[in-house]
Scaffold this active site. Structure first.
Site, PDB file in Angstrom:
ATOM      1  N   SER A 158       0.576  -1.251   0.323  1.00  0.00           N
ATOM      2  CA  SER A 158      -0.123   0.211  -0.123  1.00  0.00           C
ATOM      3  C   SER A 158       1.084   1.451  -0.106  1.00  0.00           C
ATOM      4  O   SER A 158       1.423   1.580   1.213  1.00  0.00           O
ATOM      5  CB  SER A 158      -0.688   0.252   1.245  1.00  0.00           C
ATOM      6  OG  SER A 158      -1.474  -1.067   1.288  1.00  0.00           O
ATOM      7  N   HIS A 176      -3.973   0.725  -4.899  1.00  0.00           N
ATOM      8  CA  HIS A 176      -3.374  -0.251  -5.106  1.00  0.00           C
ATOM      9  C   HIS A 176      -3.616  -0.741  -6.549  1.00  0.00           C
ATOM     10  O   HIS A 176      -4.541  -1.738  -7.082  1.00  0.00           O
ATOM     11  CB  HIS A 176      -4.262  -1.663  -4.073  1.00  0.00           C
ATOM     12  CG  HIS A 176      -3.768  -2.062  -3.503  1.00  0.00           C
ATOM     13  ND1 HIS A 176      -2.618  -2.984  -3.366  1.00  0.00           N
ATOM     14  CD2 HIS A 176      -3.851  -1.442  -2.135  1.00  0.00           C
ATOM     15  CE1 HIS A 176      -1.897  -3.448  -1.570  1.00  0.00           C
ATOM     16  NE2 HIS A 176      -2.867  -2.182  -0.737  1.00  0.00           N
ATOM     17  N   HIS A 234      -5.879  -8.217  -2.069  1.00  0.00           N
ATOM     18  CA  HIS A 234      -6.307  -9.245  -0.484  1.00  0.00           C
ATOM     19  C   HIS A 234      -6.889 -10.607   0.136  1.00  0.00           C
ATOM     20  O   HIS A 234      -8.107 -10.276  -1.119  1.00  0.00           O
ATOM     21  CB  HIS A 234      -6.143  -8.100   1.401  1.00  0.00           C
ATOM     22  CG  HIS A 234      -4.906  -6.594   1.112  1.00  0.00           C
ATOM     23  ND1 HIS A 234      -5.359  -6.107  -0.018  1.00  0.00           N
ATOM     24  CD2 HIS A 234      -4.239  -6.660   1.411  1.00  0.00           C
ATOM     25  CE1 HIS A 234      -4.482  -5.270   0.541  1.00  0.00           C
ATOM     26  NE2 HIS A 234      -3.626  -5.245   1.030  1.00  0.00           N
ATOM     27  N   TYR A 269      -9.076 -10.832   1.866  1.00  0.00           N
ATOM     28  CA  TYR A 269     -10.500 -10.289   3.040  1.00  0.00           C
ATOM     29  C   TYR A 269     -11.183  -9.615   1.805  1.00  0.00           C
ATOM     30  O   TYR A 269     -12.438  -9.399   1.632  1.00  0.00           O
ATOM     31  CB  TYR A 269     -10.240  -9.167   3.898  1.00  0.00           C
ATOM     32  CG  TYR A 269      -8.847  -7.785   3.558  1.00  0.00           C
ATOM     33  CD1 TYR A 269     -10.476  -6.446   2.821  1.00  0.00           C
ATOM     34  CD2 TYR A 269      -8.047  -7.402   4.008  1.00  0.00           C
ATOM     35  CE1 TYR A 269     -10.346  -4.937   2.223  1.00  0.00           C
ATOM     36  CE2 TYR A 269      -7.543  -6.299   3.079  1.00  0.00           C
ATOM     37  CZ  TYR A 269      -8.148  -5.321   2.947  1.00  0.00           C
ATOM     38  OH  TYR A 269      -7.304  -4.514   1.597  1.00  0.00           O
ATOM     39  N   GLU A 270     -11.040  -9.567   0.067  1.00  0.00           N
ATOM     40  CA  GLU A 270     -11.435  -8.924  -0.463  1.00  0.00           C
ATOM     41  C   GLU A 270     -12.435  -9.117  -1.364  1.00  0.00           C
ATOM     42  O   GLU A 270     -13.147  -9.577  -1.593  1.00  0.00           O
ATOM     43  CB  GLU A 270     -10.301  -8.142  -1.715  1.00  0.00           C
ATOM     44  CG  GLU A 270      -9.946  -7.021  -1.296  1.00  0.00           C
ATOM     45  CD  GLU A 270      -9.114  -6.563  -2.500  1.00  0.00           C
ATOM     46  OE1 GLU A 270      -9.500  -5.608  -2.845  1.00  0.00           O
ATOM     47  OE2 GLU A 270      -8.141  -6.232  -2.116  1.00  0.00           O
ATOM     48  N   ALA A 314       2.842  -2.131   3.620  1.00  0.00           N
ATOM     49  CA  ALA A 314       2.305  -1.638   4.363  1.00  0.00           C
ATOM     50  C   ALA A 314       1.973  -2.378   5.973  1.00  0.00           C
ATOM     51  O   ALA A 314       1.704  -2.821   5.559  1.00  0.00           O
ATOM     52  CB  ALA A 314       1.347  -0.414   4.012  1.00  0.00           C
ATOM     53  N   MET A 324      -2.352  -7.229   6.837  1.00  0.00           N
ATOM     54  CA  MET A 324      -3.584  -7.946   6.570  1.00  0.00           C
ATOM     55  C   MET A 324      -2.763  -8.475   4.848  1.00  0.00           C
ATOM     56  O   MET A 324      -3.849  -9.026   4.324  1.00  0.00           O
ATOM     57  CB  MET A 324      -4.850  -7.228   5.539  1.00  0.00           C
ATOM     58  CG  MET A 324      -4.902  -6.088   6.892  1.00  0.00           C
ATOM     59  SD  MET A 324      -6.119  -5.245   6.890  1.00  0.00           S
ATOM     60  CE  MET A 324      -5.916  -4.309   7.694  1.00  0.00           C
ATOM     61  N   SER A 325      -1.722  -8.320   4.535  1.00  0.00           N
ATOM     62  CA  SER A 325      -1.241  -9.523   3.287  1.00  0.00           C
ATOM     63  C   SER A 325       0.283 -11.017   3.456  1.00  0.00           C
ATOM     64  O   SER A 325       0.784 -10.808   4.819  1.00  0.00           O
ATOM     65  CB  SER A 325      -0.821  -8.798   2.282  1.00  0.00           C
ATOM     66  OG  SER A 325       0.040  -7.598   2.396  1.00  0.00           O
ATOM     67  N   ASN A 371       2.181   3.063  10.328  1.00  0.00           N
ATOM     68  CA  ASN A 371       1.328   3.720  11.308  1.00  0.00           C
ATOM     69  C   ASN A 371       2.194   3.244  12.622  1.00  0.00           C
ATOM     70  O   ASN A 371       1.771   1.049  12.814  1.00  0.00           O
ATOM     71  CB  ASN A 371       0.043   3.688  11.245  1.00  0.00           C
ATOM     72  CG  ASN A 371      -0.531   2.116  10.499  1.00  0.00           C
ATOM     73  OD1 ASN A 371      -0.502   1.986   9.736  1.00  0.00           O
ATOM     74  ND2 ASN A 371      -0.697   1.487  12.059  1.00  0.00           N
ATOM     75  N   HIS A 381      -7.175   4.303   6.894  1.00  0.00           N
ATOM     76  CA  HIS A 381      -6.011   4.014   5.619  1.00  0.00           C
ATOM     77  C   HIS A 381      -5.548   5.283   5.057  1.00  0.00           C
ATOM     78  O   HIS A 381      -4.403   4.672   4.546  1.00  0.00           O
ATOM     79  CB  HIS A 381      -7.142   3.260   4.299  1.00  0.00           C
ATOM     80  CG  HIS A 381      -6.402   3.088   3.112  1.00  0.00           C
ATOM     81  ND1 HIS A 381      -5.869   1.899   2.944  1.00  0.00           N
ATOM     82  CD2 HIS A 381      -6.732   3.073   2.012  1.00  0.00           C
ATOM     83  CE1 HIS A 381      -5.367   1.709   2.030  1.00  0.00           C
ATOM     84  NE2 HIS A 381      -5.767   2.904   1.086  1.00  0.00           N
TER      85      HIS A 381
HETATM   86  N1  HPA Z   1      -3.171  -3.350  10.961  1.00  0.00           N
HETATM   87  C1  HPA Z   1      -2.649  -4.128  10.017  1.00  0.00           C
HETATM   88  N2  HPA Z   1      -2.695  -3.658   9.146  1.00  0.00           N
HETATM   89  C2  HPA Z   1      -1.990  -2.933   8.167  1.00  0.00           C
HETATM   90  C3  HPA Z   1      -2.155  -1.733   9.412  1.00  0.00           C
HETATM   91  C4  HPA Z   1      -2.310  -1.853  11.010  1.00  0.00           C
HETATM   92  O1  HPA Z   1      -2.319  -1.221  12.309  1.00  0.00           O
HETATM   93  N3  HPA Z   1      -1.287  -0.655   8.906  1.00  0.00           N
HETATM   94  C5  HPA Z   1      -1.476  -0.585   8.221  1.00  0.00           C
HETATM   95  N4  HPA Z   1      -1.584  -2.793   6.971  1.00  0.00           N
END
Ligand code: HPA
Length: 274
Positions: free
Chosen positions: A30, A61, A88, A90-91, A118, A211-212, A235, A247
């Site tokens: 990302s 993406h 992903h 989850y998509e 990310a 998540m990937s 983050n 996001h």
């Molecule tokens: N959690 C899950 N997935 C993420 C995060 C997060 O804080 N930051 C970027 N992808």
């Protein structure tokens, strides 16, 4: 319609369009999509032009494949395919979509894969914008979907290639880009974690969460590809900092850190095995 297991016909079609057969695949996370501009491009293909290839629904993406090399005389990288924009798990809820880039890379003849993402920082000494070499992975959702294939139900004990990791560590030193190391935890998403979940992930040894990546690593290992992974800490996990997690924050931090990420990856890819 399900996503193909075998991308042989699509790979053949792409190669017949005159792109150079890639030896290394790079999957961009990302907000890191701009890295593709580092290439001397021999071909660009929109993901939706590839039969049976999944389409991303997440902003940041944009799905495209870039073929080419990075050059910085006297060095030239191996032929690369860069995947900009991943889909992903989850998509779609179908693990085959998450591993499609790996399967297509394999069909194209790729032997090494550099996976980026990310991720949220859990290690309290991390800061947004840090890079992290992924040393190992863990997952909390082993039962949330089928294995990539019926003969691949476990994450291999040694997920990452030592030589590729050394190239990345040396590149971080040589480019003076600080790089941490740590354990990446895979969660289903798409919602971010609660503060309690972040505390749980820390207690079980995670340094970062995302998540990937983990399905891709499992599949790459199953196919015998060499793998390395780098996370950009976009983050801090919920509850660690006061900033509200969105996001937009993830992609904004990734963009801000992208010059360090670019410097590191360029240097490393110029030294990846041909
Ligand atoms: N959690 C899950 N997935 C993420 C995060 C997060 O804080 N930051 C970027 N992808």
């Amino acid at each position: 319609m399900g996503i193909g297991l075998d991308f042989g016909p699509q790979a053949k079609e792409l190669l017949s369009q005159g792109v150079e057969r890639p030896a290394v695949a790079v999957i961009l996370g990302s907000g890191l999509g701009e890295f593709a501009s580092q290439l001397t491009i021999s071909g660009r293909v929109a993901a939706d032009k590839i039969d049976g290839y999944p389409r991303s629904t997440v902003s940041g993406h944009a799905g495209a494949l870039y073929f080419g090399r990075i050059s910085a005389a006297p060095r030239i990288s191996p032929p690369l395919v860069i995947f900009q924009g991943r889909v992903h798990y989850y998509e779609s809820g179908d693990i085959s979509t998450a591993v499609a880039p790996i399967r297509l890379a394999y069909a194209l003849g790729v032997r090494s894969v550099l996976i980026t993402n990310a991720a949220g920082g859990i290690d309290q000494s991390f800061q947004p914008g840090n890079l992290m070499l992924i040393d190992d992975v863990l997952t909390l959702n082993p039962a949330s979907g089928p294995a990539p294939t019926t003969d691949s139900t476990e994450i291999p004990r040694r997920a990452f290639d030592a030589e590729l990791q050394t190239i990345l560590v040396d590149s971080a030193h040589e480019t003076k880009v600080p790089m941490r190391r740590g354990i990446y935890a895979w969660v289903h998403g798409p919602s971010y974690e609660t503060a309690a979940e972040i505390r749980m992930l820390r207690a079980i040894g995670a340094s970062a969460v995302g998540m990937s990546t983990v399905p891709e690593i499992v599949e790459a290992n199953r196919l015998g590809l060499r793998v390395a992974g780098v996370s950009l800490i976009s983050n801090m996990g919920t509850g660690i900092s006061d900033t509200k997690l969105t996001h937009d924050e993830v992609t904004a931090t990734a963009r801000e850190a992208s010059h360090r990420f670019t410097a590191l990856l360029r240097h490393a890819l110029l030294r990846f095995p041909q």
